[in-house]
Design a protein around this motif. Structure first.
Motif, PDB file in Angstrom:
ATOM      1  N   GLY A  60      76.846  16.594  -5.492  1.00 55.80           N
ATOM      2  CA  GLY A  60      77.072  17.701  -4.576  1.00 55.80           C
ATOM      3  C   GLY A  60      75.994  17.869  -3.533  1.00 55.80           C
ATOM      4  N   LEU A  61      74.844  17.214  -3.739  1.00 53.89           N
ATOM      5  CA  LEU A  61      73.739  17.295  -2.786  1.00 53.89           C
ATOM      6  C   LEU A  61      73.456  15.913  -2.215  1.00 53.89           C
ATOM      7  CD1 LEU A  61      71.209  19.597  -4.687  1.00 53.89           C
ATOM      8  CD2 LEU A  61      73.045  20.270  -3.139  1.00 53.89           C
ATOM      9  N   LYS A  62      72.857  15.893  -1.031  1.00 51.15           N
ATOM     10  CA  LYS A  62      72.483  14.614  -0.426  1.00 51.15           C
ATOM     11  C   LYS A  62      71.202  14.111  -1.079  1.00 51.15           C
ATOM     12  CE  LYS A  62      71.829  12.302   4.020  1.00 51.15           C
ATOM     13  NZ  LYS A  62      71.191  11.205   3.354  1.00 51.15           N
ATOM     14  N   SER A  63      71.227  12.860  -1.469  1.00 51.62           N
ATOM     15  CA  SER A  63      70.065  12.265  -2.125  1.00 51.62           C
ATOM     16  C   SER A  63      68.865  12.229  -1.187  1.00 51.62           C
ATOM     17  CB  SER A  63      70.396  10.841  -2.584  1.00 51.62           C
ATOM     18  OG  SER A  63      71.518  10.829  -3.434  1.00 51.62           O
ATOM     19  N   THR A  64      67.685  12.125  -1.760  1.00 51.72           N
ATOM     20  CA  THR A  64      66.479  11.984  -0.951  1.00 51.72           C
ATOM     21  C   THR A  64      66.451  10.616  -0.285  1.00 51.72           C
ATOM     22  OG1 THR A  64      65.139  10.996  -2.715  1.00 51.72           O
ATOM     23  CG2 THR A  64      65.225  13.403  -2.620  1.00 51.72           C
TER      24      THR A  64
END
Length: 691
Positions: A505-509
């Motif tokens: 659900g979040l953009k990876s680093t």
């Protein structure tokens, strides 16, 4: 870049016709990306900017190969090197295939297909997921998997055991109740005729509250209609909805206008919040659909050629919208800051308004607000002609919309109309899929430098529940590649540690790189140790390698060389060894040049004159072999490098005072020249220089 047709194949047969786009492309003469899949060799796709082709099958699709066809003209535009990646969320991409022209003979004839380019056999484990990756201790979880139907044995560690009996046609699941009480790594092992295959996942146990779901059903309603807000929360002592205490797990809300709701869960260890929006659609009432507060100009510029911020207005209703008198504002205290002129917006129509500060509101012309948007976050709203009723807003309740990155847009996506980012901005068209935010960057407990003693290295991210993968061989980690971090790493030799943090659900680093140099390794480095310890290849395309420190240099300075090395600023390049020394590596093929022989690398400067690391840097860039005659191995095995700082890798310039304060501190490219005529390879040199 051009091609006539691109086909995905299964057992040599074409698989479906995906929709296709070309983000950021420049397609002259109507040679648009859809022509790459229209089934005709008489048409073609052409992109002057060499942007990506994005294929969307709409659902999971199995392929085992692909091919493409040359077009009608200009062989110099034929693809000669490319990367094929796959994604199930359009946010995180995994490498599927990579090709250079040395892998096969690109057809020189026009209207001609390449041979079928076979993909590696699908792994026995195709997916391994968990329904709750962040939980309180003991909360039940369900592990699910999909494996090759030909799998003959299947098991999961951590006491779960064999799961073949709950797997049908390669698909299975098992519930663990109670769930783990501590953070646990689960590994599934599939036994297949081609060998064993494994996959891992992490279930993170936290003492903070956990909001597993916060949904609005339906997320789009008419005026006066209701939407049910529902939530699943663990380990919370109290819940508040927009600051008002609530109990239970749902609440119905009747809405007159669009609204964003905030759920807060609290216990003794802290507070966790989650937002969801409900859009109220009125006939003829538009909304803010998407905006970009940090336009890099790659997709669109305004009529003056400026990369101004932009706001996309969309009419989701079933009636034409009369825009005259509506307002846009970036100030919650001034809802009538900029007014729309006379004009209408058709059903499902889009209108781009430039938030440039140029204040242009002439009907029928390009519209510009009298304010621009702050990339660091602020308020943004569309207001009805009454100057009071807010139709849609970002940054409700006195808050700001979150920080915005260059070239990344923000808006509403999904059935729940969650507010988040779009990796692929779509000004003037339907929104792509999005992600809620960014995983916090990885942090290393020890910074890059010179070392003599081993130490334990910890890697962390402040994002609760994020997983970390890392490599120690220069390879680039991803959410599916690399070693899953489960505890401190012992660093006892020279190694580059590269890490990425990710969470669904979040953009990876991005990939962070820290190189640790052990001077004993440098002094004793030889072709033998580099092959046995660092696994570098035993030849460079038929040439015997020379990896080692020159023994005569080490012996001549034996008394001081270790201390000497710890005082010399060092440059470190970290990259997959196959990109440098492999069969298609640039070092193993030094006579090859141009963009097709450029590879991605990480560059670090380690300056021991500042033990606090304040003069160190790391930047991702491209690397090529540099030079003329001395590219040849029969003249020297030591090669010069050229580094290129491009947006494809990261920053477009290196900003660092490499040569002190008396000259430039910005660089588009650097050349590391090995001084062939003054180098160590010549006998009896007294003026040797080293690069």
């Amino acid at each position: 870049m051009q091609l006539a047709e691109f086909e995905f194949l299964l057992d040599g047969v074409k698989v479906g016709t995906p929709s296709v786009s070309n983000p950021g492309g420049d397609n002259p003469g109507g040679e648009t990306p859809d022509l790459a899949v229209d089934g005709s060799l008489a048409t073609k796709w052409l992109d002057r900017r060499q942007g990506p082709l994005v294929f969307d099958f709409g659902s999971a699709t199995t392929v085992d190969g692909y091919r493409w066809s040359t077009a009608n003209d200009a062989p110099e535009r034929d693809p000669v090197r490319w990367i094929l990646e796959g994604s199930d969320d359009e946010t995180n991409w995994d490498l599927v295939d990579e090709r250079v022209d040395g892998d096969f003979q690109t057809p020189s004839a026009r209207f001609t297909y390449t041979p079928i380019l076979e993909l590696n056999s699908a792994p026995a484990v195709q997916s391994f997921t968990v329904d709750r990756s962040l939980i309180s201790a003991g909360v039940p979880v369900t592990l699910s998997w999909e494996v090759d139907p030909g799998t003959i044995g299947l098991s999961i560690n951590q006491g779960v055991g064999p799961v073949t009996g709950v797997t049908t046609n390669g698909v299975g699941a098992i519930s663990l109740d109670p769930g783990p009480t501590v953070t646990t790594v689960y590994e599934i092992t599939a036994t297949h005729a081609n060998g064993d295959s494994t996959a891992q996942l992490v279930v993170t146990v936290t003492n903070m509250p956990v909001i597993h779901e916060f949904l609005a059903t339906p997320a789009i309603v008419g005026p006066g209609e209701s939407s049910t807000l529902s939530w699943e929360v663990f380990n919370a002592d109290s819940l508040e909805l927009d600051g008002v205490a609530v109990t239970g797990d749902f609440l119905a809300k009747t809405l007159a206008a669009s609204q964003t709701f905030t759920l807060s869960a609290t216990n003794a260890n802290g507070v966790v919040t989650r937002e969801v929006s409900v859009t109220v659609v009125e006939p003829g009432v538009p909304v803010i659909n998407e905006f970009m507060a940090n336009n890099d100009g790659d997709l669109v510029v305004d009529e003056d050629g400026d990369d101004s911020d932009w706001i996309e207005i969309y009419n989701p209703s079933g009636a034409v919208a009369d825009l005259e008198g509506y307002f846009l504002t970036d100030d919650a205290g001034d809802l009538t800051k900029w007014a729309f002129p006379e004009g209408t917006l058709g059903v499902d129509g889009y209108l781009l308004v430039w938030a440039s500060g140029k204040d242009r509101s002439v009907s029928g012309s390009e519209l510009h607000t009298n304010f621009s948007l702050k990339s660091g976050g602020e308020y943004l709203a569309l207001v009805k002609p009454d100057g009071i009723t807010i139709v849609s807003e970002f940054g409700p309740g006195g808050s700001d919309y979150p920080d915005q990155d260059a070239g990344v847009s923000f808006g509403g996506f999904g059935e729940g109309q969650q507010q988040g980012y779009f990796l692929r901005a779509t000004p003037g068209t339907e929104n792509s899929s999005g992600f809620l935010g960014y995983v916090e960057d990885t942090m290393f407990s020890v910074d890059r430098g010179h070392f003599t003693d081993s130490f334990s290295l910890e890697i962390s991210s402040e994002t609760e529940g994020a997983s970390i993968r890392y490599t120690i061989d220069g390879a680039t980690p991803s959410k599916s590649e690399g070693i899953l971090y489960t505890g401190p790493i012992t660093v006892d030799r020279t190694m580059p540690v590269r890490a990425i943090a990710y969470l669904d659900g979040l953009k990876s680093t991005n990939v962070d790189t820290q190189t640790y140099l052990f001077v004993d390794d440098v002094v004793t480095q030889s072709s033998v140790t580099t092959q046995s310890i660092w696994r570098l290849p035993a030849d460079w395309s038929g040439t015997s390698p020379d990896y080692g420190m020159n023994s005569s240099v080490a012996l001549l300075h034996a008394a001081t060389i270790k201390d000497d090395l710890k005082t010399v600023p060092s440059l470190s390049l970290a990259m997959p060894e196959e990109d440098l020394f492999g069969s298609n590596g640039i070092y193993a093929n030094p006579l090859s040049s141009g963009i097709n022989w450029e590879r991605a690398t990480s560059l670090e400067l380690i300056d021991p004159s500042r033990p606090d690391g304040s003069m160190n840097f790391q930047i991702d860039c491209g690397i090529r072999i540099q030079g003329g005659a001395f590219r040849r191995f029969d003249l020297t095995k030591k090669k010069s490098f050229r580094l290129l700082f491009k947006g494809a890798y990261g920053d477009t310039k290196l900003r660092y005072p490499l040569f002190g304060d008396l000259t430039t501190d910005e660089f588009d490219t650097l050349i590391f020249r090995m001084e062939s005529n003054d180098g160590y390879q010549w006998d009896n040199r007294t003026n040797v220089q080293y690069a």
